[in-house]
Design an enzyme around this catalytic site. Structure first.
Site, PDB file in Angstrom:
ATOM      1  N   HIS A 109      32.768  86.234-101.944  1.00 15.14           N
ATOM      2  CA  HIS A 109      33.283  85.005-101.347  1.00 15.14           C
ATOM      3  C   HIS A 109      34.311  84.471-102.333  1.00 15.14           C
ATOM      4  CE1 HIS A 109      29.058  84.918 -99.818  1.00 15.14           C
ATOM      5  NE2 HIS A 109      29.568  84.359 -98.743  1.00 15.14           N
ATOM      6  N   ASP A 112      32.712  82.756-105.229  1.00 10.19           N
ATOM      7  CA  ASP A 112      31.949  83.584-106.180  1.00 10.19           C
ATOM      8  C   ASP A 112      32.874  84.015-107.304  1.00 10.19           C
ATOM      9  OD1 ASP A 112      29.939  83.648-104.222  1.00 10.19           O
ATOM     10  OD2 ASP A 112      30.597  85.594-103.455  1.00 10.19           O
TER      11      ASP A 112
END
Ligand code: XLS
Ligand code: NI
Ligand code: NI
Length: 445
Positions: A109, A112
């Site tokens: 993501h 992340d």
């Protein structure tokens, strides 16, 4: 658990994780996964296309709804204040782990990879800038990007959803994230771009306009597809179905629901599905049901490989280690023509009590090996046409004569009824042989 040193240095004395054959008792060796071994016309590595995920592997601190963090990774602490330094350290680890475990892909993501900034612009600039580092690591290690996605669910602004939010500004904020995440995925040569509808659903109907929210989501997806073509991204756009959690009801409930949604907004040729095992279970299905359904509807894309616990009603995201489950999953993947741009992404996290860094190695090795065992069994089952022969025999009435005429549209309801009555057609039940087939399946494990 913490990473006192870099992953590769922590395990520098661990011999290379490699294929040692079925008799191996070493938990850090493969009994089945032999990347270069041919299975049919592809190697195992080509069949499986395993990916390691950033979020459960490196972002999750081991907390659950009753317990606080027990994994204190350096990039989760405040000891390092420089955002880019943290991001680099984390990236170094994900690539080292992938290399050590012979995992050829990774997935992320946006959040992340690098923390959100103070403004939308700063967030975009951070990710774009840091993607050069990811590109460098990809080139250095040969580990490729299976997919990118945007986290449009963790921040409190997304409490009432992203694309389906009652506030158009939240929709717009998500659009900013998705544009950048997709462009960065494109830049990094990603094979797919994923949209999991984090909080696209509702907690109570009392405050919800379903028709309005569906139209918003339809618009969101159409804009994403339009942008994909505009930037020339050749990967697949995938929606990841999930029936509930965190909301009471999620709009992308299961594969069939997603298909209905795509049809309604004219997107069924543009978007496929990323199917997750635990989500299939939460929807009251099996994983093989979801894959077979996606294949039947021609929207099969990729897999988030994990396992759920049938006694716990939530997304436990366990590592998949059950060979029979893996066999069924791989069978329907092969039936669907195999993974093309898709892969098997370990959307899986360690159990809270598996609190030693080494558990990451055990978990991935066990999951990959169960997958490879499943592939071998499924391939043999398919090659011998055990189920195919039985199924074609079972439906053969539709291939000719009466059955063919019905399906071919040659007969009206009255024609069919007349035939039954005039020719005294009185069909008798035929055995479906379920237990025999279950026994046959077991013979291939
Ligand atoms: C959560 C989802 C999530 C997606 C990516 O349940 O599985 O991890 O795969 O946003
Ligand atoms: Ni997932
Ligand atoms: Ni999930």
């Amino acid at each position: 658990m913490t990473f006192s040193k870099h992953f590769k240095d922590l395990f520098k004395d661990v011999p290379e994780i490699s294929y040692k054959g079925v008799d191996s008792k070493d938990p850090l060796s493969f009994r089945y996964y032999n990347p270069d071994q041919k299975v049919g016309d592809k190697t195992m590595a080509e069949h499986m296309r395993f990916a390691i995920c950033y979020w459960h592997t490196l972002n999750w601190s081991g907390n659950d709804m009753f317990g606080s963090e027990i994994f204190s990774h350096p990039w989760l602490s405040n000891d390092i204040s420089d955002i880019f330094e943290k991001a680099e350290l984390k990236a170094d680890h994900i690539f080292q782990m992938a290399q050590m475990m012979k995992i050829p892909f990774y997935a992320w993501h946006d959040r992340d990879v690098i923390a959100e900034g103070d403004t939308p612009k700063e967030s975009v600039e951070r990710l774009v800038k840091f993607s050069d580092y990811l590109l460098k690591k990809q080139e250095e290690t040969g580990v490729k990007l299976l997919w990118g996605t945007a986290n449009a669910f963790s921040n409190k602004r997304y409490s009432a959803g992203a694309g389906s939010n009652p506030n158009p500004e939240v929709f717009a904020f998500a659009a900013s994230q998705v544009r950048t995440a997709m462009e960065v995925t494109h830049k990094l040569g990603g094979d797919n771009y994923v949209l999991w509808g984090g909080r696209e659903g509702y907690d109570t109907l009392l405050n919800t306009n379903i028709a309005q929210e569906q139209d918003q989501l339809g618009k969101f997806m159409s804009l994403v597809v339009e942008h994909k073509h505009k930037i020339g991204f050749k990967g697949d756009i995938l929606i990841e179905p999930k029936p509930k959690e965190p909301t009471k009801h999620q709009y992308d409930f299961d594969v069939a629901t997603v298909y209905g949604f795509l049809k309604k907004y004219g997107l069924e040729k543009e978007i496929k599905v990323n199917i997750e095992t635990n989500h299939a279970i939460l929807a009251g299905h099996t994983m093989e049901h979801e894959i077979a359904m996606a294949d039947a509807l021609d929207i099969f894309g990729s897999i988030d490989i994990n396992a759920g616990d049938y006694l716990l009603g939530w997304d436990t995201d366990q590592f998949p280690t059950d060979d029979l489950d893996m066999t069924k999953m791989m069978y329907y993947i092969l039936k669907a023509g195999g993974l093309k741009k898709g892969g098997l992404n370990f959307d899986a996290k360690l159990r809270r009590q598996s609190c030693d860094v080494k558990d990451y190695l055990y978990a991935h090795v066990a999951g990959m090996d169960a997958g490879a065992h499943g592939l071998l069994s499924a391939h043999a089952l398919l090659k011998d046409k055990v189920l195919d022969n039985f199924i074609s025999e079972r439906y053969k009435g539709w291939q000719s004569g009466f059955g063919k005429d019905i399906l071919g549209g040659k007969l009206s309801l009255a024609d069919i009824a007349d035939k039954v009555e005039n020719e005294n057609i009185n069909p008798q039940p035929v055995s479906g042989r379920q237990e025999m087939l279950e026994g046959m399946l077991n013979r291939y494990l």
